[in-house]
Design a protein around this motif. Structure first.
Motif, PDB file in Angstrom:
ATOM      1  N   ALA A  59     -38.432  10.340 -16.964  1.00 14.28           N
ATOM      2  CA  ALA A  59     -39.052  11.626 -16.697  1.00 14.28           C
ATOM      3  C   ALA A  59     -38.837  12.063 -15.249  1.00 14.28           C
ATOM      4  CB  ALA A  59     -40.545  11.553 -17.021  1.00 14.28           C
ATOM      5  N   VAL A  60     -38.900  11.120 -14.317  1.00 13.49           N
ATOM      6  CA  VAL A  60     -38.700  11.461 -12.903  1.00 13.49           C
ATOM      7  C   VAL A  60     -37.284  11.972 -12.665  1.00 13.49           C
ATOM      8  CG1 VAL A  60     -38.524  10.493 -10.574  1.00 13.49           C
ATOM      9  CG2 VAL A  60     -40.490   9.940 -12.015  1.00 13.49           C
ATOM     10  N   GLN A  61     -36.281  11.279 -13.242  1.00 14.75           N
ATOM     11  CA  GLN A  61     -34.909  11.760 -13.040  1.00 14.75           C
ATOM     12  C   GLN A  61     -34.735  13.137 -13.664  1.00 14.75           C
ATOM     13  OE1 GLN A  61     -32.231  12.391 -15.211  1.00 14.75           O
ATOM     14  NE2 GLN A  61     -33.487  11.938 -17.023  1.00 14.75           N
ATOM     15  N   ALA A  62     -35.415  13.384 -14.793  1.00 15.85           N
ATOM     16  CA  ALA A  62     -35.317  14.693 -15.438  1.00 15.85           C
ATOM     17  C   ALA A  62     -35.862  15.783 -14.525  1.00 15.85           C
ATOM     18  CB  ALA A  62     -36.063  14.676 -16.770  1.00 15.85           C
ATOM     19  N   MET A  63     -36.984  15.505 -13.861  1.00 14.06           N
ATOM     20  CA  MET A  63     -37.580  16.504 -12.977  1.00 14.06           C
ATOM     21  C   MET A  63     -36.696  16.763 -11.758  1.00 14.06           C
ATOM     22  SD  MET A  63     -41.390  16.624 -11.286  1.00 14.06           S
ATOM     23  CE  MET A  63     -41.117  15.208 -10.233  1.00 14.06           C
ATOM     24  N   VAL A  64     -36.153  15.695 -11.164  1.00 13.72           N
ATOM     25  CA  VAL A  64     -35.274  15.872 -10.001  1.00 13.72           C
ATOM     26  C   VAL A  64     -34.043  16.681 -10.384  1.00 13.72           C
ATOM     27  CG1 VAL A  64     -33.844  14.669  -8.320  1.00 13.72           C
ATOM     28  CG2 VAL A  64     -36.089  13.752  -8.902  1.00 13.72           C
ATOM     29  N   PHE A  65     -33.422  16.326 -11.508  1.00  5.66           N
ATOM     30  CA  PHE A  65     -32.257  17.068 -11.989  1.00  5.66           C
ATOM     31  C   PHE A  65     -32.603  18.529 -12.215  1.00  5.66           C
ATOM     32  CE2 PHE A  65     -30.035  18.796 -15.707  1.00  5.66           C
ATOM     33  CZ  PHE A  65     -28.712  18.705 -15.306  1.00  5.66           C
ATOM     34  N   ILE A 102     -34.800  20.423 -10.826  1.00  6.56           N
ATOM     35  CA  ILE A 102     -34.997  21.213  -9.603  1.00  6.56           C
ATOM     36  C   ILE A 102     -33.685  21.886  -9.213  1.00  6.56           C
ATOM     37  CG2 ILE A 102     -35.446  21.064  -7.118  1.00  6.56           C
ATOM     38  CD1 ILE A 102     -37.503  18.867  -7.761  1.00  6.56           C
ATOM     39  N   GLY A 103     -32.591  21.109  -9.222  1.00  6.96           N
ATOM     40  CA  GLY A 103     -31.295  21.694  -8.905  1.00  6.96           C
ATOM     41  C   GLY A 103     -30.839  22.679  -9.955  1.00  6.96           C
ATOM     42  N   HIS A 104     -31.026  22.317 -11.223  1.00  8.97           N
ATOM     43  CA  HIS A 104     -30.569  23.186 -12.315  1.00  8.97           C
ATOM     44  C   HIS A 104     -31.374  24.485 -12.335  1.00  8.97           C
ATOM     45  CE1 HIS A 104     -28.253  23.769 -15.925  1.00  8.97           C
ATOM     46  NE2 HIS A 104     -29.330  24.091 -16.612  1.00  8.97           N
ATOM     47  N   GLY A 105     -32.693  24.372 -12.162  1.00  7.62           N
ATOM     48  CA  GLY A 105     -33.534  25.565 -12.166  1.00  7.62           C
ATOM     49  C   GLY A 105     -33.255  26.468 -10.979  1.00  7.62           C
ATOM     50  N   LEU A 106     -33.003  25.872  -9.826  1.00  4.34           N
ATOM     51  CA  LEU A 106     -32.659  26.645  -8.637  1.00  4.34           C
ATOM     52  C   LEU A 106     -31.400  27.467  -8.872  1.00  4.34           C
ATOM     53  CD1 LEU A 106     -32.729  27.456  -5.672  1.00  4.34           C
ATOM     54  CD2 LEU A 106     -31.860  25.192  -5.078  1.00  4.34           C
ATOM     55  N   PHE A 107     -30.382  26.853  -9.477  1.00  3.61           N
ATOM     56  CA  PHE A 107     -29.133  27.584  -9.684  1.00  3.61           C
ATOM     57  C   PHE A 107     -29.278  28.631 -10.781  1.00  3.61           C
ATOM     58  CE2 PHE A 107     -24.603  28.034 -10.928  1.00  3.61           C
ATOM     59  CZ  PHE A 107     -24.136  28.434  -9.688  1.00  3.61           C
ATOM     60  N   GLN A 108     -30.039  28.312 -11.847  1.00  2.00           N
ATOM     61  CA  GLN A 108     -30.251  29.308 -12.898  1.00  2.00           C
ATOM     62  C   GLN A 108     -30.873  30.567 -12.334  1.00  2.00           C
ATOM     63  OE1 GLN A 108     -32.545  27.440 -16.065  1.00  2.00           O
ATOM     64  NE2 GLN A 108     -30.776  27.521 -17.403  1.00  2.00           N
ATOM     65  N   ALA A 109     -31.859  30.409 -11.466  1.00  2.00           N
ATOM     66  CA  ALA A 109     -32.568  31.567 -10.930  1.00  2.00           C
ATOM     67  C   ALA A 109     -31.752  32.323  -9.889  1.00  2.00           C
ATOM     68  CB  ALA A 109     -33.903  31.119 -10.335  1.00  2.00           C
ATOM     69  N   GLY A 110     -30.904  31.621  -9.146  1.00  2.00           N
ATOM     70  CA  GLY A 110     -30.190  32.283  -8.049  1.00  2.00           C
ATOM     71  C   GLY A 110     -28.712  32.476  -8.250  1.00  2.00           C
ATOM     72  N   SER A 111     -28.163  32.045  -9.386  1.00  2.00           N
ATOM     73  CA  SER A 111     -26.716  32.052  -9.560  1.00  2.00           C
ATOM     74  C   SER A 111     -26.120  33.450  -9.592  1.00  2.00           C
ATOM     75  CB  SER A 111     -26.327  31.293 -10.838  1.00  2.00           C
ATOM     76  OG  SER A 111     -26.910  31.898 -11.978  1.00  2.00           O
ATOM     77  N   ALA A 112     -26.796  34.392 -10.272  1.00  2.00           N
ATOM     78  CA  ALA A 112     -26.225  35.733 -10.399  1.00  2.00           C
ATOM     79  C   ALA A 112     -26.026  36.375  -9.031  1.00  2.00           C
ATOM     80  CB  ALA A 112     -27.120  36.601 -11.277  1.00  2.00           C
ATOM     81  N   ASN A 122     -39.431  21.023 -17.270  1.00  2.00           N
ATOM     82  CA  ASN A 122     -40.033  22.324 -17.017  1.00  2.00           C
ATOM     83  C   ASN A 122     -40.734  22.379 -15.669  1.00  2.00           C
ATOM     84  OD1 ASN A 122     -40.169  24.512 -19.416  1.00  2.00           O
ATOM     85  ND2 ASN A 122     -39.821  22.471 -20.232  1.00  2.00           N
ATOM     86  N   VAL A 123     -41.326  21.263 -15.257  1.00  2.00           N
ATOM     87  CA  VAL A 123     -41.889  21.215 -13.905  1.00  2.00           C
ATOM     88  C   VAL A 123     -40.776  21.401 -12.883  1.00  2.00           C
ATOM     89  CG1 VAL A 123     -43.069  19.768 -12.216  1.00  2.00           C
ATOM     90  CG2 VAL A 123     -43.840  19.777 -14.589  1.00  2.00           C
ATOM     91  N   PHE A 125     -37.826  22.842 -13.327  1.00  2.00           N
ATOM     92  CA  PHE A 125     -37.313  24.213 -13.391  1.00  2.00           C
ATOM     93  C   PHE A 125     -38.212  25.159 -12.589  1.00  2.00           C
ATOM     94  CE2 PHE A 125     -35.324  23.193 -17.740  1.00  2.00           C
ATOM     95  CZ  PHE A 125     -34.118  22.882 -17.138  1.00  2.00           C
ATOM     96  N   GLY A 126     -39.529  24.959 -12.725  1.00  2.00           N
ATOM     97  CA  GLY A 126     -40.456  25.803 -11.983  1.00  2.00           C
ATOM     98  C   GLY A 126     -40.312  25.630 -10.482  1.00  2.00           C
ATOM     99  N   LEU A 127     -40.188  24.377 -10.019  1.00  2.00           N
ATOM    100  CA  LEU A 127     -39.993  24.130  -8.589  1.00  2.00           C
ATOM    101  C   LEU A 127     -38.679  24.726  -8.103  1.00  2.00           C
ATOM    102  CD1 LEU A 127     -41.208  20.409  -8.400  1.00  2.00           C
ATOM    103  CD2 LEU A 127     -42.411  22.441  -7.565  1.00  2.00           C
ATOM    104  N   GLY A 128     -37.626  24.595  -8.929  1.00  2.00           N
ATOM    105  CA  GLY A 128     -36.344  25.186  -8.565  1.00  2.00           C
ATOM    106  C   GLY A 128     -36.424  26.695  -8.449  1.00  2.00           C
ATOM    107  N   ALA A 129     -37.172  27.324  -9.364  1.00  2.00           N
ATOM    108  CA  ALA A 129     -37.326  28.781  -9.309  1.00  2.00           C
ATOM    109  C   ALA A 129     -38.072  29.208  -8.052  1.00  2.00           C
ATOM    110  CB  ALA A 129     -38.050  29.263 -10.558  1.00  2.00           C
ATOM    111  N   LEU A 130     -39.080  28.417  -7.647  1.00  2.00           N
ATOM    112  CA  LEU A 130     -39.808  28.739  -6.417  1.00  2.00           C
ATOM    113  C   LEU A 130     -38.887  28.674  -5.199  1.00  2.00           C
ATOM    114  CD1 LEU A 130     -43.203  26.862  -6.922  1.00  2.00           C
ATOM    115  CD2 LEU A 130     -42.818  29.335  -6.911  1.00  2.00           C
ATOM    116  N   ILE A 131     -38.065  27.632  -5.133  1.00  2.00           N
ATOM    117  CA  ILE A 131     -37.115  27.514  -4.019  1.00  2.00           C
ATOM    118  C   ILE A 131     -36.134  28.682  -4.046  1.00  2.00           C
ATOM    119  CG2 ILE A 131     -35.315  26.083  -2.982  1.00  2.00           C
ATOM    120  CD1 ILE A 131     -36.731  23.650  -4.238  1.00  2.00           C
TER     121      ILE A 131
END
Length: 424
Positions: free
Chosen positions: A25-31, A33-43, A154-155, A157-163
């Motif tokens: 679960a920890v590796q999933a959350m760390v991964f 963060i990067g994936h969610g950050l790029f999803q939100a900011g990639s465009a 999902n946690v 992804f949310g942190l990535g979106a905040l960043i």
């Protein structure tokens, strides 16, 4: 005392137990963060930092989706050949290297090369992560551990979106370049996590290796893959079709779309583990998939009500419909994990898990246009035939899984029952 016990129970369903389940679960959350950050900011990154047009970005992402569709099964075969943990680590390292090259990309050709490579490594990572989770855990733990991973995702992804919000607020070229360098570091850290996970025991291999595409001839299994994949349309309904419906057929404020996305994230974090109970067998997973299908159908019946209401009644109707769809997502996802954990043979699990993903890829090809045409473009009456389709899929999936259970898998070999021990 009752309230305290309720809080403890709630925490147990969000925070994974110590040990391997928590490590995954920890590796999933760390991964994430990067994936969610790029999803939100990639465009914005593609257009502002790389200077691409929206049409070029759309074309590149569509070609990447095509590469993902074509490569899922062969890449799953690589997992069987080299082992899921090794493939997982190598692909994360490649992801880090590819993201680090993004700031130096010039022109559409360079962008296309990177985005296609990331699609390939992403497909291989997804299969390897799932196969590792299935192989390393006892059968009764698999679905619950995957539920904890999804909650942690999902946690993240949310942190990535905040960043991403901070990056978008700064809105400079260097901020966007820093964003992709940060993502590269996140993937390096994730690779370190994965490398430290316990090594897997060897799985008995067939004497004659199966062709990487042979799994496509397993018709009972592929029928289950297609039916389950069609049910993953809850993602398209929630993120694409429902927002279009809200904008064009209701008087609700646009901000409710963001509120419903937040509701989705919160309920998945809080309820995913609870919703996964009973899906750790093939028959239990099939019944979960059926319940998910019927909930999607009910969503299709409730959502059109929002076009006939005004003010707060519209908001209530939309929240009710969204909640039904979230519950469908929670239960159907557990059904999918149960099916991928129980139906594929141990020796060919990578190829089979990859092939199972083809169903959802087909959904991504047909559902956005098809469900938008049915639900939104018809003015509302098309939601009822859409509901009927999901009812039929739900009724069909239980007997389809039963047939797949009765049919021997291609290249089937007995699963190793040796315990997994951490490597010192």
């Amino acid at each position: 005392m009752g309230a305290r016990e309720s809080i403890r129970t709630a925490v147990r369903h969000v925070v994974p137990p110590a040990g391997l389940t928590r490590a995954l679960a920890v590796q999933a959350m760390v991964f994430a963060i990067g994936h969610g950050l790029f999803q939100a900011g990639s465009a914005v990154f593609f257009t502002r930092a790389l200077g691409l047009s929206p049409a070029q970005v759309g074309l590149g992402l569509s070609l990447a989706a095509g590469a993902l569709l074509l490569g899922t099964v062969p890449l799953g075969g690589l997992t069987d050949r080299y082992g899921p943990q090794r493939v997982w680590v190598v692909c994360l390292l490649l992801d880090a290297a590819l993201f680090a090259t993004y700031p130096f990309v010039t022109g559409f050709a360079g962008f296309l090369a990177v985005v296609l490579a990331l699609a390939v490594t992403g497909a291989a990572t997804g299969v390897a992560r799932q196969v590792y989770s299935i192989n390393v855990l006892r059968p009764e733990e698999r679905v619950t551990a995957m539920a904890y991973q999804r909650s942690s995702l999902n946690v993240g992804f949310g942190l990535g979106a905040l960043i991403s919000g901070l990056v978008l607020a700064i809105d400079t070229i260097w901020a966007y370049r820093g964003m992709v360098f940060f993502i590269a570091v996140v993937f390096l850290v994730t690779a370190g996590f994965v490398r430290r996970l316990p090594r897997l025991p060897e799985v008995t291999r067939p004497t004659e290796p199966m062709s990487r595409l042979a799994v496509l001839r397993d018709r009972p299994f592929m029928a289950v893959s297609l039916l389950s994949g069609l049910l993953s349309a809850h993602q398209t309904l929630y993120l694409t079709v429902m927002p279009l419906w809200i904008l064009t057929h209701t008087d609700a404020p646009k901000t409710i779309i963001a509120a419903l996305v937040l509701l989705n994230t919160v309920l998945i974090v809080l309820l995913q583990v609870r919703a996964s109970r009973g899906a750790d067998t093939a028959s239990g997973a099939a019944r979960a998939s059926r319940r998910g299908a019927l909930l999607i159908a009910l969503f299709c019946v409730v959502l059109p009500i929002s076009a006939q209401t005004r003010g707060w009644l519209t908001v209530v109707a939309l929240v009710a419909a969204a909640t039904l769809l979230i519950l469908a997502e929670l239960i159907e996802s557990a059904g999918t994990w149960g099916l991928t954990a129980t139906l594929p043979p141990a020796a060919q699990r990578g190829a089979y898990v990859g092939a199972f993903g083809l169903g959802s890829q087909v959904q991504f090809l047909i559902a956005p246009a098809g469900l938008t045409a049915l639900g939104v473009s018809t003015g509302g009456w098309g939601w009822y035939p859409a509901a009927a389709i999901f009812v039929l899929v739900g009724l069909a999936i239980v007997p389809a899984v039963a047939r797949a259970e009765r049919t021997p898998r291609l290249g089937e070999a007995p699963e190793s029952t040796r315990p997994v021990t951490p490597v010192p």
